[in-house]
Scaffold this motif. Structure first.
Motif, short mmCIF file in Angstrom:
data_model
loop_
_atom_site.label_atom_id
_atom_site.label_comp_id
_atom_site.label_asym_id
_atom_site.label_seq_id
_atom_site.Cartn_x
_atom_site.Cartn_y
_atom_site.Cartn_z
N ARG A 259 101.00 40.12 -17.41
CA ARG A 259 100.00 40.11 -16.34
C ARG A 259 99.64 41.53 -15.91
O ARG A 259 98.53 41.78 -15.46
CB ARG A 259 100.52 39.31 -15.13
CG ARG A 259 100.96 37.90 -15.46
CD ARG A 259 99.93 37.17 -16.28
NE ARG A 259 98.80 36.75 -15.46
CZ ARG A 259 97.59 36.48 -15.95
NH1 ARG A 259 97.34 36.63 -17.23
NH2 ARG A 259 96.62 36.08 -15.14
N LEU A 260 100.60 42.45 -16.05
CA LEU A 260 100.32 43.85 -15.77
C LEU A 260 99.45 44.44 -16.88
O LEU A 260 98.50 45.18 -16.61
CB LEU A 260 101.63 44.65 -15.68
CG LEU A 260 102.70 44.13 -14.71
CD1 LEU A 260 103.93 45.05 -14.75
CD2 LEU A 260 102.15 44.02 -13.30
N VAL A 261 99.78 44.10 -18.11
CA VAL A 261 98.99 44.57 -19.26
C VAL A 261 97.55 44.08 -19.13
O VAL A 261 96.60 44.81 -19.44
CB VAL A 261 99.61 44.07 -20.58
CG1 VAL A 261 98.72 44.44 -21.77
CG2 VAL A 261 101.00 44.65 -20.77
N CYS A 262 97.39 42.86 -18.63
CA CYS A 262 96.06 42.29 -18.44
C CYS A 262 95.30 42.92 -17.27
O CYS A 262 94.10 42.68 -17.11
CB CYS A 262 96.15 40.78 -18.23
SG CYS A 262 96.20 39.82 -19.75
N GLY A 263 96.00 43.68 -16.43
CA GLY A 263 95.34 44.32 -15.30
C GLY A 263 94.94 43.38 -14.19
O GLY A 263 94.06 43.71 -13.38
N VAL A 264 95.60 42.21 -14.12
CA VAL A 264 95.19 41.22 -13.12
C VAL A 264 96.21 41.03 -12.00
O VAL A 264 95.95 40.27 -11.05
CB VAL A 264 94.90 39.85 -13.79
CG1 VAL A 264 93.68 39.96 -14.70
CG2 VAL A 264 96.11 39.36 -14.58
N TYR B 67 97.95 31.75 1.54
CA TYR B 67 98.55 32.33 2.75
C TYR B 67 98.41 33.85 2.76
O TYR B 67 98.02 34.44 3.78
CB TYR B 67 100.02 31.93 2.82
CG TYR B 67 100.73 32.48 4.04
CD1 TYR B 67 100.66 31.81 5.27
CD2 TYR B 67 101.47 33.65 3.97
CE1 TYR B 67 101.30 32.31 6.39
CE2 TYR B 67 102.12 34.16 5.10
CZ TYR B 67 102.03 33.49 6.30
OH TYR B 67 102.66 33.99 7.41
N PHE B 68 98.70 34.50 1.63
CA PHE B 68 98.73 35.97 1.61
C PHE B 68 97.38 36.61 1.32
O PHE B 68 97.11 37.72 1.78
CB PHE B 68 99.76 36.45 0.58
CG PHE B 68 101.18 36.18 1.00
CD1 PHE B 68 101.75 36.86 2.06
CD2 PHE B 68 101.94 35.23 0.35
CE1 PHE B 68 103.05 36.62 2.46
CE2 PHE B 68 103.25 34.96 0.74
CZ PHE B 68 103.80 35.66 1.79
N LEU B 69 96.53 35.96 0.53
CA LEU B 69 95.17 36.45 0.25
C LEU B 69 95.16 37.93 -0.17
O LEU B 69 94.39 38.73 0.37
CB LEU B 69 94.26 36.22 1.46
CG LEU B 69 93.94 34.76 1.81
CD1 LEU B 69 93.11 34.69 3.08
CD2 LEU B 69 93.21 34.08 0.66
N ARG B 70 96.01 38.27 -1.12
CA ARG B 70 96.04 39.66 -1.58
C ARG B 70 94.93 39.90 -2.60
O ARG B 70 94.70 39.10 -3.51
CB ARG B 70 97.38 39.97 -2.24
CG ARG B 70 97.53 41.46 -2.56
CD ARG B 70 98.80 41.78 -3.31
NE ARG B 70 99.04 43.22 -3.29
CZ ARG B 70 100.01 43.84 -3.96
NH1 ARG B 70 100.85 43.14 -4.72
NH2 ARG B 70 100.15 45.14 -3.87
N ASN B 71 94.24 41.04 -2.47
CA ASN B 71 93.19 41.39 -3.41
C ASN B 71 93.75 41.64 -4.81
O ASN B 71 94.82 42.24 -4.96
CB ASN B 71 92.47 42.66 -2.95
CG ASN B 71 91.50 42.40 -1.82
OD1 ASN B 71 90.79 41.40 -1.82
ND2 ASN B 71 91.45 43.31 -0.86
N ARG B 72 93.03 41.20 -5.81
CA ARG B 72 93.37 41.52 -7.19
C ARG B 72 93.23 43.03 -7.40
O ARG B 72 92.40 43.69 -6.75
CB ARG B 72 92.45 40.79 -8.14
CG ARG B 72 92.62 39.27 -8.15
CD ARG B 72 93.72 38.84 -9.07
NE ARG B 72 93.89 37.39 -9.07
CZ ARG B 72 94.62 36.73 -9.96
NH1 ARG B 72 95.23 37.39 -10.93
NH2 ARG B 72 94.74 35.42 -9.89
N PRO B 73 94.00 43.60 -8.33
CA PRO B 73 93.90 45.05 -8.57
C PRO B 73 92.49 45.51 -8.91
O PRO B 73 92.06 46.59 -8.48
CB PRO B 73 94.86 45.26 -9.74
CG PRO B 73 95.85 44.16 -9.63
CD PRO B 73 95.08 42.97 -9.12
N TRP B 74 91.76 44.70 -9.68
CA TRP B 74 90.43 45.13 -10.10
C TRP B 74 89.41 45.13 -8.97
O TRP B 74 88.32 45.68 -9.12
CB TRP B 74 89.93 44.28 -11.27
CG TRP B 74 90.11 42.80 -11.15
CD1 TRP B 74 91.14 42.05 -11.66
CD2 TRP B 74 89.24 41.87 -10.50
NE1 TRP B 74 90.95 40.71 -11.36
CE2 TRP B 74 89.82 40.57 -10.65
CE3 TRP B 74 88.05 41.99 -9.79
CZ2 TRP B 74 89.22 39.41 -10.14
CZ3 TRP B 74 87.46 40.85 -9.26
CH2 TRP B 74 88.04 39.58 -9.44
#
Length: 227
Positions: free
Chosen positions: A179-184, A116-123
């Motif tokens: 999940r923040l540490v992983c950068g995802v 529904y939201f389709l937010r881009n991954r940080p990377w």
């Protein structure tokens, strides 16, 4: 974050009968309960990205290895390290079956919300980020599936083992923060996962048929822990 705290207490109006092949959530339920994530380029998204970049510089190699291990662990065994060797799903079939149902429910809820939201991954926006993996779809950041899993498991597990509830919930927080540490994921992704996972687990715990499965697993865990 006040809106997330309020949402964590929400419950859906009706619960259909429990069945191992039947989902409790309607397809649009996650979308209805979660607020939209910060848009790309917004001030909040930039603050969240700045946090990830700070973590890249300050996280130790040991902490990153732990986050990478959590990235690859998507089951209730993520809690074995704080409960002890007796918490072995191979020796706990009723408990394993219970958490497989929780997994089915939370995974469906998270997938629906992600779609529904389709937010881009940080990377996607910052390719230089060091990440544990990039195997997931680019537009699947919100909410965090790992955080949804971690909190849905933790809430049920804390009810099963109330004497261990504090350390169980602390482990769920660590699992999500990794999940923040992983950068995802961004922080708002894991907060949304906490909300969604909590609601899924509380709705399951309120279901009469799930309660029967829950009680069988609790008896099994109590016996295993006492040996």
């Amino acid at each position: 974050m006040r809106i997330y705290a309020c949402l964590a207490a929400m419950a859906f109006a009706a619960i259909p009968a429990f069945a191992s092949d039947q989902l409790l959530l309607t397809p649009d339920a996650p979308a209805r309960m979660l607020p939209a994530p910060p848009p790309d380029g917004s001030a909040e998204q930039k603050r969240e990205m700045a946090e990830l970049l700070r973590l890249q510089k300050t996280t130790s190699a040991t902490a990153y290895e732990k986050a990478d291990k959590d990235d690859k662990t998507e089951s209730v065994t993520a809690f074995a390290e704080i409960l002890g060797p007796w918490f072995d799903m191979k020796a706990l079939p009723k408990t394993a079956a219970l958490f497989q149902q929780v997994r089915t429910e939370e995974k469906a809820a998270a997938k629906t919300a992600k779609t529904y939201f389709l937010r881009n991954r940080p990377w996607v926006l910052e390719p230089s980020l060091k990440t544990c993996t990039r195997d997931d779809p680019q537009q699947s950041s919100y909410p965090s599936g790992h955080a949804t899993l971690g909190y849905s498991f933790a809430v049920v597990l804390a009810h099963l083992l109330p004497d261990d509830a504090t350390k169980i919930m602390a482990r769920a927080k660590e699992y999500a923060e990794n999940r923040l540490v992983c950068g995802v994921h961004y922080r708002s992704d894991i907060v949304a996962g906490q909300v969604l996972g909590t609601v899924v687990s509380e709705e399951l715990l309120a279901n009469a048929n799930f309660k029967a499965e829950f009680e069988a697993a609790q008896a099994e865990l109590t016996a295993a822990k006492s040996h």
